[in-house]
Design a protein around this motif. Structure first.
Motif, short mmCIF file in Angstrom:
data_model
loop_
_atom_site.label_atom_id
_atom_site.label_comp_id
_atom_site.label_asym_id
_atom_site.label_seq_id
_atom_site.Cartn_x
_atom_site.Cartn_y
_atom_site.Cartn_z
N GLY A 82 -22.60 66.44 22.69
CA GLY A 82 -23.31 67.17 21.66
C GLY A 82 -24.82 67.10 21.75
O GLY A 82 -25.52 67.40 20.79
N MET A 83 -25.32 66.72 22.92
CA MET A 83 -26.77 66.66 23.09
C MET A 83 -27.37 68.07 23.20
O MET A 83 -28.50 68.32 22.78
CB MET A 83 -27.13 65.86 24.34
CG MET A 83 -26.60 64.45 24.33
SD MET A 83 -27.27 63.52 22.93
CE MET A 83 -26.40 61.99 23.15
N ILE A 84 -26.60 68.98 23.81
CA ILE A 84 -27.00 70.37 23.93
C ILE A 84 -25.78 71.22 23.60
O ILE A 84 -24.64 70.76 23.70
CB ILE A 84 -27.53 70.71 25.34
CG1 ILE A 84 -26.56 70.28 26.43
CG2 ILE A 84 -28.90 70.07 25.56
CD1 ILE A 84 -26.99 70.63 27.85
N ARG A 85 -26.03 72.47 23.24
CA ARG A 85 -24.92 73.35 22.84
C ARG A 85 -24.25 74.03 24.03
O ARG A 85 -23.03 74.21 24.04
CB ARG A 85 -25.43 74.42 21.87
CG ARG A 85 -25.83 73.88 20.51
CD ARG A 85 -26.18 75.04 19.58
NE ARG A 85 -26.61 74.58 18.27
CZ ARG A 85 -25.79 74.25 17.28
NH1 ARG A 85 -24.48 74.32 17.47
NH2 ARG A 85 -26.26 73.85 16.12
N THR A 86 -25.06 74.44 25.00
CA THR A 86 -24.51 75.21 26.12
C THR A 86 -24.93 74.59 27.45
O THR A 86 -25.96 73.93 27.54
CB THR A 86 -25.01 76.67 26.07
OG1 THR A 86 -26.43 76.69 26.11
CG2 THR A 86 -24.52 77.35 24.81
N GLN A 87 -24.14 74.85 28.47
CA GLN A 87 -24.39 74.28 29.80
C GLN A 87 -25.41 75.14 30.54
O GLN A 87 -25.17 76.31 30.82
CB GLN A 87 -23.09 74.19 30.58
CG GLN A 87 -23.25 73.52 31.92
CD GLN A 87 -21.94 72.97 32.45
OE1 GLN A 87 -21.06 72.61 31.67
NE2 GLN A 87 -21.81 72.91 33.75
N PRO A 88 -26.54 74.56 30.93
CA PRO A 88 -27.56 75.34 31.64
C PRO A 88 -27.24 75.42 33.13
O PRO A 88 -26.49 74.61 33.67
CB PRO A 88 -28.83 74.53 31.41
CG PRO A 88 -28.34 73.11 31.34
CD PRO A 88 -27.00 73.18 30.67
N SER A 89 -27.83 76.40 33.80
CA SER A 89 -27.77 76.47 35.25
C SER A 89 -28.90 75.65 35.84
O SER A 89 -29.85 75.28 35.14
CB SER A 89 -27.90 77.92 35.71
OG SER A 89 -29.22 78.40 35.47
N TYR A 90 -28.83 75.39 37.14
CA TYR A 90 -29.92 74.67 37.79
C TYR A 90 -31.23 75.45 37.66
O TYR A 90 -32.30 74.86 37.49
CB TYR A 90 -29.61 74.46 39.27
CG TYR A 90 -28.61 73.35 39.56
CD1 TYR A 90 -27.74 72.87 38.58
CD2 TYR A 90 -28.53 72.79 40.82
CE1 TYR A 90 -26.84 71.87 38.85
CE2 TYR A 90 -27.62 71.78 41.11
CZ TYR A 90 -26.77 71.32 40.12
OH TYR A 90 -25.88 70.33 40.39
N ALA A 91 -31.14 76.77 37.73
CA ALA A 91 -32.35 77.59 37.63
C ALA A 91 -32.99 77.48 36.24
O ALA A 91 -34.19 77.72 36.11
CB ALA A 91 -32.02 79.05 37.94
N ASP A 92 -32.21 77.14 35.23
CA ASP A 92 -32.75 76.97 33.88
C ASP A 92 -33.57 75.69 33.74
O ASP A 92 -34.45 75.61 32.89
CB ASP A 92 -31.61 76.92 32.85
CG ASP A 92 -30.84 78.21 32.74
OD1 ASP A 92 -31.45 79.28 32.92
OD2 ASP A 92 -29.62 78.15 32.47
N ILE A 93 -33.27 74.69 34.56
CA ILE A 93 -33.85 73.37 34.33
C ILE A 93 -34.75 72.86 35.45
O ILE A 93 -35.49 71.90 35.25
CB ILE A 93 -32.74 72.33 34.05
CG1 ILE A 93 -31.83 72.15 35.27
CG2 ILE A 93 -31.94 72.72 32.82
CD1 ILE A 93 -30.80 71.03 35.12
N LEU A 94 -34.67 73.49 36.65
CA LEU A 94 -35.44 73.01 37.80
C LEU A 94 -36.39 74.09 38.29
O LEU A 94 -36.06 75.28 38.28
CB LEU A 94 -34.52 72.58 38.94
CG LEU A 94 -33.59 71.41 38.65
CD1 LEU A 94 -32.61 71.20 39.81
CD2 LEU A 94 -34.36 70.13 38.39
#
Length: 324
Positions: free
Chosen positions: A305-317
């Motif tokens: 429950g730290m985040i609602r949705t799973q990000p892609s690598y492109a979202d975070i790097l």
């Protein structure tokens, strides 16, 4: 960027051997001048500079990384884990709590300074995945409240004051176990010499080796993040910074293997050679070498429950590092 007008970037003062060559000026970055600044790796309150992207680089506790991105803060990651710390050695239990193995943590009172620091996120995820620990009815006893929301509505949290640290509360029998970072020799000595305190994993060294052998994960707790605004303005910068961190680590390793590492450790060179033979390089940078680590940590953040949705690598790097 040009050599005539170098870009000045805030660079965190990190005392890790693998980053020191950058602070010492032994690694040069074309068109860039590093400006060392002192900064905390924690995000315990609103930080206008991080939120708006008005900073350079930061050495961030990764427990805050994904929630900050989901909240829209102007940060982006480099696949450089600057600090790694195995978690199994940092799980202590009270001898009267009837905890004889990992599954016995179910339903207990577990203390930690915060709920979402990297170490506790890793511990919960690894214990659930590899030892089938059920945390559904655990009561978490914490000291610091969260800046970003935790989306697990069934979470049971009790906040306590800072009149005593978690180690003291465990020794006093107020807690059944603690999962918390310890970076103090006296605290380690106190816990390890208390007859009423035991480790969940007495042979944590072999547990760590087993985890690394089976999954390739040597748990990171800090990573390098940069301003997303800076990345947009200078899209070539992330790749240059990544290469500089790689070079700094190579220099640090060469220092040790050349017997000039500067650490007061007997047979440091020989221990380093043994580590490389046993582990390879557990401080590997880049996306490919850390795919299992990134995937596990992202999954744990969603599950807890730290985040609602799973990000892609492109979202975070940063885009310039995605092919590393």
């Amino acid at each position: 960027m040009s050599l005539n007008k170098p870009l000045e970037i805030e660079f965190p003062v990190m005392r890790y051997d693998i980053t020191m060559p950058l602070l010492e000026g032994r690694v040069l970055i074309d068109g860039v001048v590093l400006k060392p600044v002192k900064s905390s790796s924690m995000i315990n309150k609103e930080d206008p500079k991080l939120k708006s992207g008005d900073f350079g680089l930061m050495d961030l506790n990764i427990g805050y990384f994904l929630p900050a991105i989901e909240a829209g803060w102007e940060i982006i990651g480099l696949p450089v884990f600057s600090k790694r710390k195995p978690v199994y050695q940092l799980i202590f239990c009270h001898a009267d709590a009837a905890i004889h193995g990992p599954k016995d943590l179910a339903g207990k009172r577990i203390g930690s300074r915060t709920y979402r620091t990297a170490l506790t996120v890793w511990a919960r995820g690894l214990l659930r995945d590899h030892y089938a620990v059920d945390f559904a009815n655990v009561r978490w006893v914490l000291q610091a409240k969260e800046l970003f929301p935790v989306h697990d509505k069934n979470l049971k949290i009790e906040y306590v004051d800072e009149s005593k640290n978690m180690s003291q509360r465990l020794i006093a029998g107020e807690l059944d176990a603690i999962i918390t970072d310890i970076s103090d020799a006296r605290l380690f000595e106190n816990l390890e010499n208390q007859p009423k305190v035991t480790r969940l994993f007495p042979d944590y060294l072999n547990e760590d080796r087993k985890l690394y052998r089976e999954t390739g994960i040597f748990t990171p707790v800090h990573m390098i993040v940069m301003s997303r605004k800076l990345d947009r303005e200078h899209p070539e910068l992330a790749a240059k910074l990544f290469a500089a961190f790689e070079k700094a680590k190579a220099i640090a390793y060469d220092d040790i293997l050349s017997d000039r590492g500067g650490f007061s450790v007997v047979y440091l060179r020989e221990n380093m050679r043994e580590q490389l033979e046993t582990w390879g390089d557990p401080w590997m940078y880049g996306v490919r070498a850390n795919r299992s680590t990134f995937d596990a940590f992202i999954n744990y953040n969603v599950e807890q429950g730290m985040i609602r949705t799973q990000p892609s690598y492109a979202d975070i790097l940063a885009a310039g590092t995605l092919d590393t």
